[in-house]
Design an enzyme around this catalytic site. Structure first.
Site, PDB file in Angstrom:
ATOM      1  N   HIS A   1       0.903  -1.221   0.177  1.00  0.00           N
ATOM      2  CA  HIS A   1      -0.171   0.179  -0.109  1.00  0.00           C
ATOM      3  C   HIS A   1       0.991   1.195   0.196  1.00  0.00           C
ATOM      4  O   HIS A   1       2.157   1.073   0.090  1.00  0.00           O
ATOM      5  CB  HIS A   1      -0.862  -0.102   1.070  1.00  0.00           C
ATOM      6  CG  HIS A   1      -0.507  -0.327   2.734  1.00  0.00           C
ATOM      7  ND1 HIS A   1       0.433   0.615   2.918  1.00  0.00           N
ATOM      8  CD2 HIS A   1      -0.298  -1.415   3.457  1.00  0.00           C
ATOM      9  CE1 HIS A   1       0.856  -0.036   4.351  1.00  0.00           C
ATOM     10  NE2 HIS A   1       0.595  -1.038   4.572  1.00  0.00           N
TER      11      HIS A   1
ATOM     12  N   HIS B   1       4.152   1.238   2.160  1.00  0.00           N
ATOM     13  CA  HIS B   1       5.240   0.546   1.663  1.00  0.00           C
ATOM     14  C   HIS B   1       5.971   1.468   0.414  1.00  0.00           C
ATOM     15  O   HIS B   1       7.307   1.612   0.413  1.00  0.00           O
ATOM     16  CB  HIS B   1       4.976  -0.556   0.827  1.00  0.00           C
ATOM     17  CG  HIS B   1       4.379  -1.614   2.070  1.00  0.00           C
ATOM     18  ND1 HIS B   1       2.827  -2.113   2.018  1.00  0.00           N
ATOM     19  CD2 HIS B   1       4.920  -2.497   2.932  1.00  0.00           C
ATOM     20  CE1 HIS B   1       2.750  -3.099   2.710  1.00  0.00           C
ATOM     21  NE2 HIS B   1       3.845  -3.115   3.486  1.00  0.00           N
TER      22      HIS B   1
ATOM     23  N   GLY C   1       9.007   1.096   8.297  1.00  0.00           N
ATOM     24  CA  GLY C   1       7.593   2.112   8.909  1.00  0.00           C
ATOM     25  C   GLY C   1       7.486   2.064  10.284  1.00  0.00           C
ATOM     26  O   GLY C   1       7.989   1.213  10.980  1.00  0.00           O
TER      27      GLY C   1
ATOM     28  N   VAL D   1       2.296   6.376   7.267  1.00  0.00           N
ATOM     29  CA  VAL D   1       1.435   7.005   6.237  1.00  0.00           C
ATOM     30  C   VAL D   1      -0.046   6.639   6.606  1.00  0.00           C
ATOM     31  O   VAL D   1      -0.221   5.371   7.022  1.00  0.00           O
ATOM     32  CB  VAL D   1       1.654   6.157   4.970  1.00  0.00           C
ATOM     33  CG1 VAL D   1       0.755   6.925   3.661  1.00  0.00           C
ATOM     34  CG2 VAL D   1       3.204   6.778   4.552  1.00  0.00           C
TER      35      VAL D   1
ATOM     36  N   SER E   1      -2.359  -0.111   6.631  1.00  0.00           N
ATOM     37  CA  SER E   1      -2.102  -1.582   6.984  1.00  0.00           C
ATOM     38  C   SER E   1      -2.516  -2.563   6.170  1.00  0.00           C
ATOM     39  O   SER E   1      -3.614  -2.248   5.644  1.00  0.00           O
ATOM     40  CB  SER E   1      -2.283  -1.782   8.481  1.00  0.00           C
ATOM     41  OG  SER E   1      -2.323  -3.096   8.761  1.00  0.00           O
ATOM     42  N   SER E   2      -1.772  -3.596   5.791  1.00  0.00           N
ATOM     43  CA  SER E   2      -2.352  -4.510   5.022  1.00  0.00           C
ATOM     44  C   SER E   2      -3.349  -5.243   5.608  1.00  0.00           C
ATOM     45  O   SER E   2      -4.195  -5.871   4.966  1.00  0.00           O
ATOM     46  CB  SER E   2      -0.984  -5.683   4.827  1.00  0.00           C
ATOM     47  OG  SER E   2       0.066  -4.920   4.275  1.00  0.00           O
TER      48      SER E   2
END
Ligand code: PAF
Length: 283
Positions: free
Chosen positions: A38, A41, A152, A181, A190-191
């Site tokens: 996302h 990354h 991150g 972010v 977040s994934s």
């Protein structure tokens, strides 16, 4: 359409590709990921590009950092979309080993961390986690020999653990944290956000709001314990099952009692439904 980056899936092909990238003294940055990429990354990738001549991204969903009851099998895997995003960022190399390459039969070594890894935060709820992260990140550093590696700040304790490990083991890599972010409403990218139902998604920014209000209260000179208790209550009232809401020393992660106890980081972890979210903020 941008050309796909080179992909290495074996150690000999990784070594060959890295030798070419490093030719004429060029520097290499590594962005370790588990895929499901996302904007968070991609921000790491863009920062990596500014820091070094060449950028390598690893994509590996690491089984050793998941407990048996956690979401390893269902963790989002979006390889084609990830590759397209990395192509658009002109990444030089993707390291995408299989589990058998990272952990061949008979694999029997694990990096065991202390200090920030036993701060009684994530480690209290995921005791297996930092051993798995340190082992895989240690391997990635040894395999890729990056000059710089970017992580991150969203996984703040992980950042502190990896920084400490790289220093303690003289791995010769500069570990760099990059600011979290966020979505427009403050939710940290977040994934795992894809697991949230619409109602849970609407409640999720409460984490960031509670952190911001708590940081403002502490800055305004309010009692630290009272400010933290208020943040915890806000999160529970929004329907979360709270694991922790804590003020810690930003570097050591040791508990703090007052603003003057050092640079302070507020850290939170809470479950909404079956999804566990974490976030943090500097004071
Ligand atoms: O933060 C992550 O995505 C993972 O923990 C990492 C650092 C790639 C190790 O598997």
């Amino acid at each position: 359409m941008p050309r796909n980056p080179a992909v290495a899936r074996t150690l000999p092909s990784l070594r060959r590709a890295l030798d070419q990238l490093r030719a004429r003294g060029r520097t290499v940055a590594l962005v370790p990921t588990m895929g499901a990429l996302h904007e968070g990354h991609l921000t790491l990738v863009r920062r990596a590009r500014k820091r070094c001549d060449r950028v390598v991204v690893s994509v590996f969903v690491n089984p050793t950092q998941f407990a048996p009851h956690e979401d390893f099998s269902t963790y989002p895997r979006t390889w084609q979309a990830d590759l397209a995003k990395l192509a658009a960022e002109k990444v030089d190399l993707v390291w995408n080993p299989g589990v058998g390459i990272m952990y061949p039969d008979g694999f029997a070594t694990r990096i065991s961390c202390e200090g920030p890894a036993v701060a009684d935060l994530e480690d209290r709820f995921r005791p297996h986690f930092f051993g798995g992260v340190a082992t895989v990140v240690g391997k990635l550093f040894i395999q890729c020999r990056p000059d710089v590696a970017l992580f991150g700040e969203k996984d703040y304790q992980q950042l502190r653990v990896v920084t400490q490990m790289a220093r303690d083991l003289d791995l010769g890599v500069k570990v760099t944290g990059v600011a979290t972010v966020r979505e427009r409403d403050g939710l940290a990218m977040s994934s795992r956000n894809v697991y949230l139902s619409p109602e849970q998604r609407a409640a999720a920014p409460t984490l960031h709001r509670a952190l911001k209000d708590c940081a403002a209260d502490i800055r305004a000179g309010r009692d630290l314990k009272t400010a933290v208790a208020k943040g915890a209550a806000t999160i529970r009232e929004a329907g979360f099952a709270l694991d922790y809401f804590e003020a810690r020393h930003a570097e050591t992660l040791a508990p703090v009692n007052a603003r003057d106890d050092g640079p302070i980081r507020l850290l939170v972890a809470a479950k909404i439904g079956t999804t566990r979210l974490i976030d943090n903020l500097g004071v």
